[in-house]
Each structure stands twice: as structure tokens, then as C-alpha cells.
Design an enzyme around this catalytic site. Structure first.
Site, short mmCIF file in Angstrom:
data_model
loop_
_atom_site.label_atom_id
_atom_site.label_comp_id
_atom_site.label_asym_id
_atom_site.label_seq_id
_atom_site.Cartn_x
_atom_site.Cartn_y
_atom_site.Cartn_z
N CYS A 137 0.83 -1.19 0.00
CA CYS A 137 0.00 0.00 0.00
C CYS A 137 0.88 1.25 0.00
CB CYS A 137 -0.96 -0.06 1.20
SG CYS A 137 -2.26 1.17 1.20
N ILE A 138 0.77 2.11 1.00
CA ILE A 138 1.56 3.34 1.05
C ILE A 138 2.89 3.15 1.80
CG2 ILE A 138 0.54 4.27 3.17
CD1 ILE A 138 1.47 6.26 -0.05
#
Length: 222
Positions: A137-138
Site C-alpha cells: 500500500c503506502i
């Protein structure tokens, strides 16, 4: 074959101000399905802020990242300062805004961000020991801070975020939700998860592949 031990860093509880719960649970489930032992860790610090996940609005209260992470870990979480790289074969960091708000300040400072010192120290220790790391994800936004310039990673295909990741010195590669990007030299495996996923099954497709690859890399020296 000895059981592999994997450290998992959580960043709170909930996508908007902590660890993404689906990503965290999928990670822990896959590790267990593959016979690995997971130990959750989190920094013992205040969250950047608290978000009402029903309305998306900020709430007038303070919460602790370690205490909130305990919700996901069913209480089985330790202060990250207790983590020792020698005790583990690999490290995985689920995403959620907590990775960009509590483990780092990427959400606020972008390319000028710093990583929370205890998180950085542990991640750097895995990098220096050439032990595999999985980011999703991030959380790959922290890769350049952990590994330095040239590290290869993905956050999916969001052009703006990818530009910032490249500006920090990383080399961003576009990636489908069900796939992974591997920096073979650094043993770093990343996957987009909910940067792209439209469902929990889509998120799982890439996360499972990433966890499997991280575990494969731990067997290279067996």
C-alpha cells in the site's frame, strides 16, 4: 525445516489514521497459513490524529499507536523498541494512512518526510542484515529512507504518489493489484494492496503473493 519468524509493524487501527485492518489481517493470516510465526510491533507514540471512520471527520481526542495496534493483534503486540533483528527472519509493514502519519510523516511532508526513529532503526537493521522486507500500500513510500537511493518499489500506479516516491530517490515501478515488485539486490518485496484494490479479495491476491515471496527469500540460506 525451522519455523520462520516474521516481525510485523502495525501503525494503529483503521485505514484513515492507523494500520489498514484488512491488509494487516490478510498478512497475519497468510503468514500463519504458511507456517510462519508472526510477532506484531508498534511504536509507543501518540497518533497524528484520530479520524471518525464513519464520517471521515477528525475527532477531538488522542490515541496511542501501540494501544490501538493491540486491537488488531488481539493484545499480542510489543513496543517496537523491544524488537531485535536477530530474532527474526523477515519484516513486513502493512499499509493504511498510519504508515504515512504515525510510522512516518509522509502524509504531511511528502518527499521531505522522515520515518519515526524506532521504526527506521528496526527497518534499517533488516536492510543491513540482508533480511527480506515486505511493504504494501503506502508503506513503500518509506523505502528510500530505509534503503537509500535507487531502491525499487511500487505503490501501484498513482502518478502523483509515484512522482514523490521517485523524488525521494526510489525507483518506482507500476504494478497491478495482484502482483509484486521485487528489488532483488535488497530483498525488498512490495505490492499495491489498497492503493489499487477494489475489494478485500483483490487486496489479498497481491498481499498473499508478497508474503509468499518474502518467506521464499528467507529460505535462500537454509
Amino acid at each position: 525445516m525451522t519455523q520462520k519468524k516474521v516481525a510485523v509493524i502495525l501503525s494503529g487501527c483503521g485505514v484513515y489514521d492507523g494500520a489498514e485492518i484488512h491488509e494487516s489481517v490478510i498478512t497475519l493470516l497468510r503468514l500463519d497459513q504458511r507456517g510462519a510465526h508472526a510477532q506484531c510491533f508498534a511504536p509507543n507514540v501518540a497518533q497524528m490524529h484520530v479520524i471518525n471512520h464513519l464520517t471521515g471527520e477528525q475527532m477531538p481526542e488522542s490515541r496511542n499507536v501501540l494501544v490501538e495496534s493491540a486491537r488488531i493483534a488481539r493484545g499480542e503486540v510489543k513496543d517496537i523498541r523491544e524488537a531485535n533483528v536477530e530474532d527474526f527472519d523477515a519484516l513486513i509493514v502493512p499499509g493504511g494512512f498510519g504508515a504515512a502519519k504515525n510510522l512516518s510523516d509522509f502524509a504531511v511532508k511528502g518527499a521531505e518526510c522522515t520515518v519515526q526513529p524506532d521504526v527506521l532503526a528496526l527497518a534499517e537493521a533488516f536492510a543491513e542484515a540482508s533480511k527480506p522486507v515486505g511493504l504494501m500500500c503506502i508503506s513503500p513510500a518509506m523505502a528510500a529512507k530505509i534503503y537509500g537511493p535507487g531502491v525499487i518499489c511500487t505503490i501501484g500506479n498513482d502518478a502523483d504518489t509515484a512522482t514523490v516516491v521517485n523524488k525521494m530517490g526510489a525507483t518506482h515501478q507500476e504494478c497491478d493489484v495482484s502482483d509484486i515488485v521485487e528489488d532483488k539486490a535488497r530483498k525488498l518485496v512490495s505490492t499495491p494492496a489498497y492503493m489499487l484494490a477494489q475489494s478485500i479479495s483483490e487486496a489479498a491476491s497481491g498481499i498473499n503473493k508478497m508474503v509468499d515471496r518474502v518467506l521464499e527469500l528467507t529460505h535462500e540460506n537454509d
